[in-house]
Write an enzyme that holds these catalytic residues in place. Structure first.
Site, PDB file in Angstrom:
ATOM      1  N   SER A  98     141.327  64.324   6.320  1.00 36.48           N
ATOM      2  CA  SER A  98     139.910  64.561   6.594  1.00 36.48           C
ATOM      3  C   SER A  98     139.166  64.835   5.276  1.00 36.48           C
ATOM      4  CB  SER A  98     139.767  65.708   7.607  1.00 36.48           C
ATOM      5  OG  SER A  98     138.490  65.717   8.187  1.00 36.48           O
ATOM      6  N   HIS A 238     141.679  63.723  16.077  1.00 37.32           N
ATOM      7  CA  HIS A 238     141.506  63.966  14.659  1.00 37.32           C
ATOM      8  C   HIS A 238     142.705  64.679  14.040  1.00 37.32           C
ATOM      9  CE1 HIS A 238     139.123  64.096  11.042  1.00 37.32           C
ATOM     10  NE2 HIS A 238     139.320  65.400  10.926  1.00 37.32           N
TER      11      HIS A 238
END
Length: 265
Positions: A98, A238
């Site tokens: 990320s 995610h």
């Protein structure tokens, strides 16, 4: 000067694997927004003994709690670049998830730009996870959201920091970290300079149910390198890497092994 360099590295990097021997290679992990170096502690049991794993200690959290937050991606990448030089005495790869993918890429780009015969080389590979390639990031202004909206977003993504929200004292520690990192990432996304060219292999990973990524955004990482590129998806959102840690680390190690040709100094 050598002692100063190692002291700087100790400040910025936590050793995840147990010290001992002389590792053949290093894997440096860059945490996500709101994340900490200890997020990667479970990887210690998943890597072979000849690969040392370290993780970046971002300021403002854990044992750097009193250090001020980084104000920009540029400043953060500059500081990590200065600190990582002492660790490049053997083949080193970067893994970033990320926000950490962008930090890892920016550090690699800086090392590549500074490369000379007398300077330590940069990473032998980049492993970038859960992040769109440069110029394809979605800027969502969550850094300016109210606390409830920010917490709901983190909970929805499956971030481990969400466990702290039920404790008011922990929440007051964790939320400013998350907010600061989201602001940093969003400023970077608005002003991203685009791709800087590298010449090392780039491997991108993502969860196939990540609501904020799609295959084309991941494929955009192929534009940053003249070297090989490959992408792989895992089942999940995610934070797919938590339930798939063993499989993910196995893939990273398998791709890293053929690249360990540089002699250790």
């Amino acid at each position: 000067m050598l002692c100063d360099n190692h002291a700087l590295a100790d400040r910025w990097f936590r050793r995840i694997t147990k010290p001992g021997g002389s590792p053949r290679a290093r894997l440096i992990c860059f945490p996500h927004a709101g994340g900490t170096a200890s997020y990667f502690r479970g990887w210690a049991r998943l890597v072979p003994p000849d690969i040392e794993v370290l993780a970046v200690r971002y300021p403002g959290r854990e044992d750097r709690l009193v250090d001020p937050f980084a104000q920009s991606m540029e400043a953060l990448a500059d500081e990590v670049t200065s600190a990582v030089g002492a660790l490049l005495d053997r083949p080193t790869a970067f893994f970033g998830h990320s926000m950490g993918a962008s930090v890892a890429y920016e550090v690699a780009a800086r090392l590549h730009a500074r490369r000379t015969p007398s300077r330590a080389p940069g990473p032998v590979a980049l492993f970038l996870s859960g992040r769109a390639g440069p110029g394809h990031e979605r800027v969502r202004n969550l850094g300016e959201a109210d606390d409830r909206e920010l917490m709901d977003e983190v909970i929805g993504m499956g971030g481990t920091e969400a466990a702290a929200f039920s404790d008011p004292e922990l929440r007051d520690l964790v939320l400013p970290v998350i907010r600061s990192d989201f602001q940093l990432v969003e400023r970077y996304g608005r002003s991203s300079p685009g791709s800087r060219f590298l010449d090392v292999p780039v491997f991108a990973y993502y969860g196939d149910h990540d609501a904020h990524l799609d295959p084309s955004a991941i494929e955009a990482w192929s534009a940053v390198t003249s070297g090989p590129f490959a992408a792989r998806s895992f089942d999940g959102g995610h934070f797919y890497l938590a339930p798939h840690a063993e499989e993910l680390v196995g893939d990273v190690v398998g791709r890293l092994r053929p690249l360990l040709v540089r002699p250790v100094r």
